[in-house]
Write an enzyme that holds these catalytic residues in place. Sequence first.
Site, short mmCIF file in Angstrom:
data_model
loop_
_atom_site.label_atom_id
_atom_site.label_comp_id
_atom_site.label_asym_id
_atom_site.label_seq_id
_atom_site.Cartn_x
_atom_site.Cartn_y
_atom_site.Cartn_z
N CYS A 1 0.85 -1.27 0.00
CA CYS A 1 0.11 0.02 0.13
C CYS A 1 0.84 1.28 0.01
CB CYS A 1 -0.93 -0.04 1.34
SG CYS A 1 -2.44 0.84 0.92
N HIS B 1 -3.03 -6.04 2.69
CA HIS B 1 -2.53 -6.05 4.21
C HIS B 1 -2.92 -7.03 4.86
CE1 HIS B 1 -1.46 -1.56 4.57
NE2 HIS B 1 -2.46 -1.24 3.90
#
Length: 273
Positions: free
Chosen positions: A109, A222
């Site tokens: 990310c 994640h």
Amino acid sequence: MAQTVEGLNLKLKGQKFSLNICHLYPDLMDTYGDKGNILAIIYRCQKRGIDVSLEEVSVNQPLTTNIYDLFFFGGGQDQAQSIVGEDLLKKSDVLKKYIDSGSALLSICGGYQLLQKYFQTKEGQKIPGIGLFDAYTIGSNDRMIQNLLIETDGSLQTQIESAYPSNDLPSTSLIGFENHSGKTYLGKSLKPLGSVLAGSGNNGEDSTEGAIYKNAFGCYLHGSLLPKNPHFADFLIAKALEKNYGPVNLEPLDDEIEWQAHNKAVELTRASS
Ligand code: GLN
């Protein structure tokens, strides 16, 4: 601060392996359990008697050359990204040299975005990246927040299959949790990590997720990613060891719980998409 994590001191095929990990900006870029990726790597190495050392490098700390085999760079908020982005530019040459000489890297990310050419926030602030990945990210008004399920790219899949020490790989997909508003667009020759089966991935538009440059991987997964994707964890360990030892055969581990976690997350994701 350097930390040495001793392995079980077993010998693998007559050779003692060691793996040096660098966690980039853990104080500023470590959201949604990203640190669990490091713990999974350490656990899987210790089980196999591979000595692991872990060093954390943050803002205003130099990135030493010729030490690290594996880098981890997690996610963070836009504000942290602007501080980190500025510092990362100073480390750019050293980090690129590492990747060009075969070190492995997993970025997620916000970390993934800073390794691209730039990240432009929703407010229009352009944070320059180091351009390791030929890609850029633009902040949008959509928040892409859900489980993300992807099928890995064909040649990557073959490599993962050969790194994971079981003839019977239960899954070739990767499952994680995405939470970003940045939309990432890849340059023409940059390979994605895989294609989206459920979720948004890079931008929610072209079904691509993540990016691959040499042994550097970027993604929006994640979660933590590696504890429930043991095949990808082993693939990264194998790639990182390969740099110093050539192709390695990792010892198989009992991954029953890891695969249960993987399968449950996949099942929930499919049911809600
Ligand atoms: N600020 C970035 C975005 O929302 C990164 C967020 C994150 O790392 N989870 O796109």
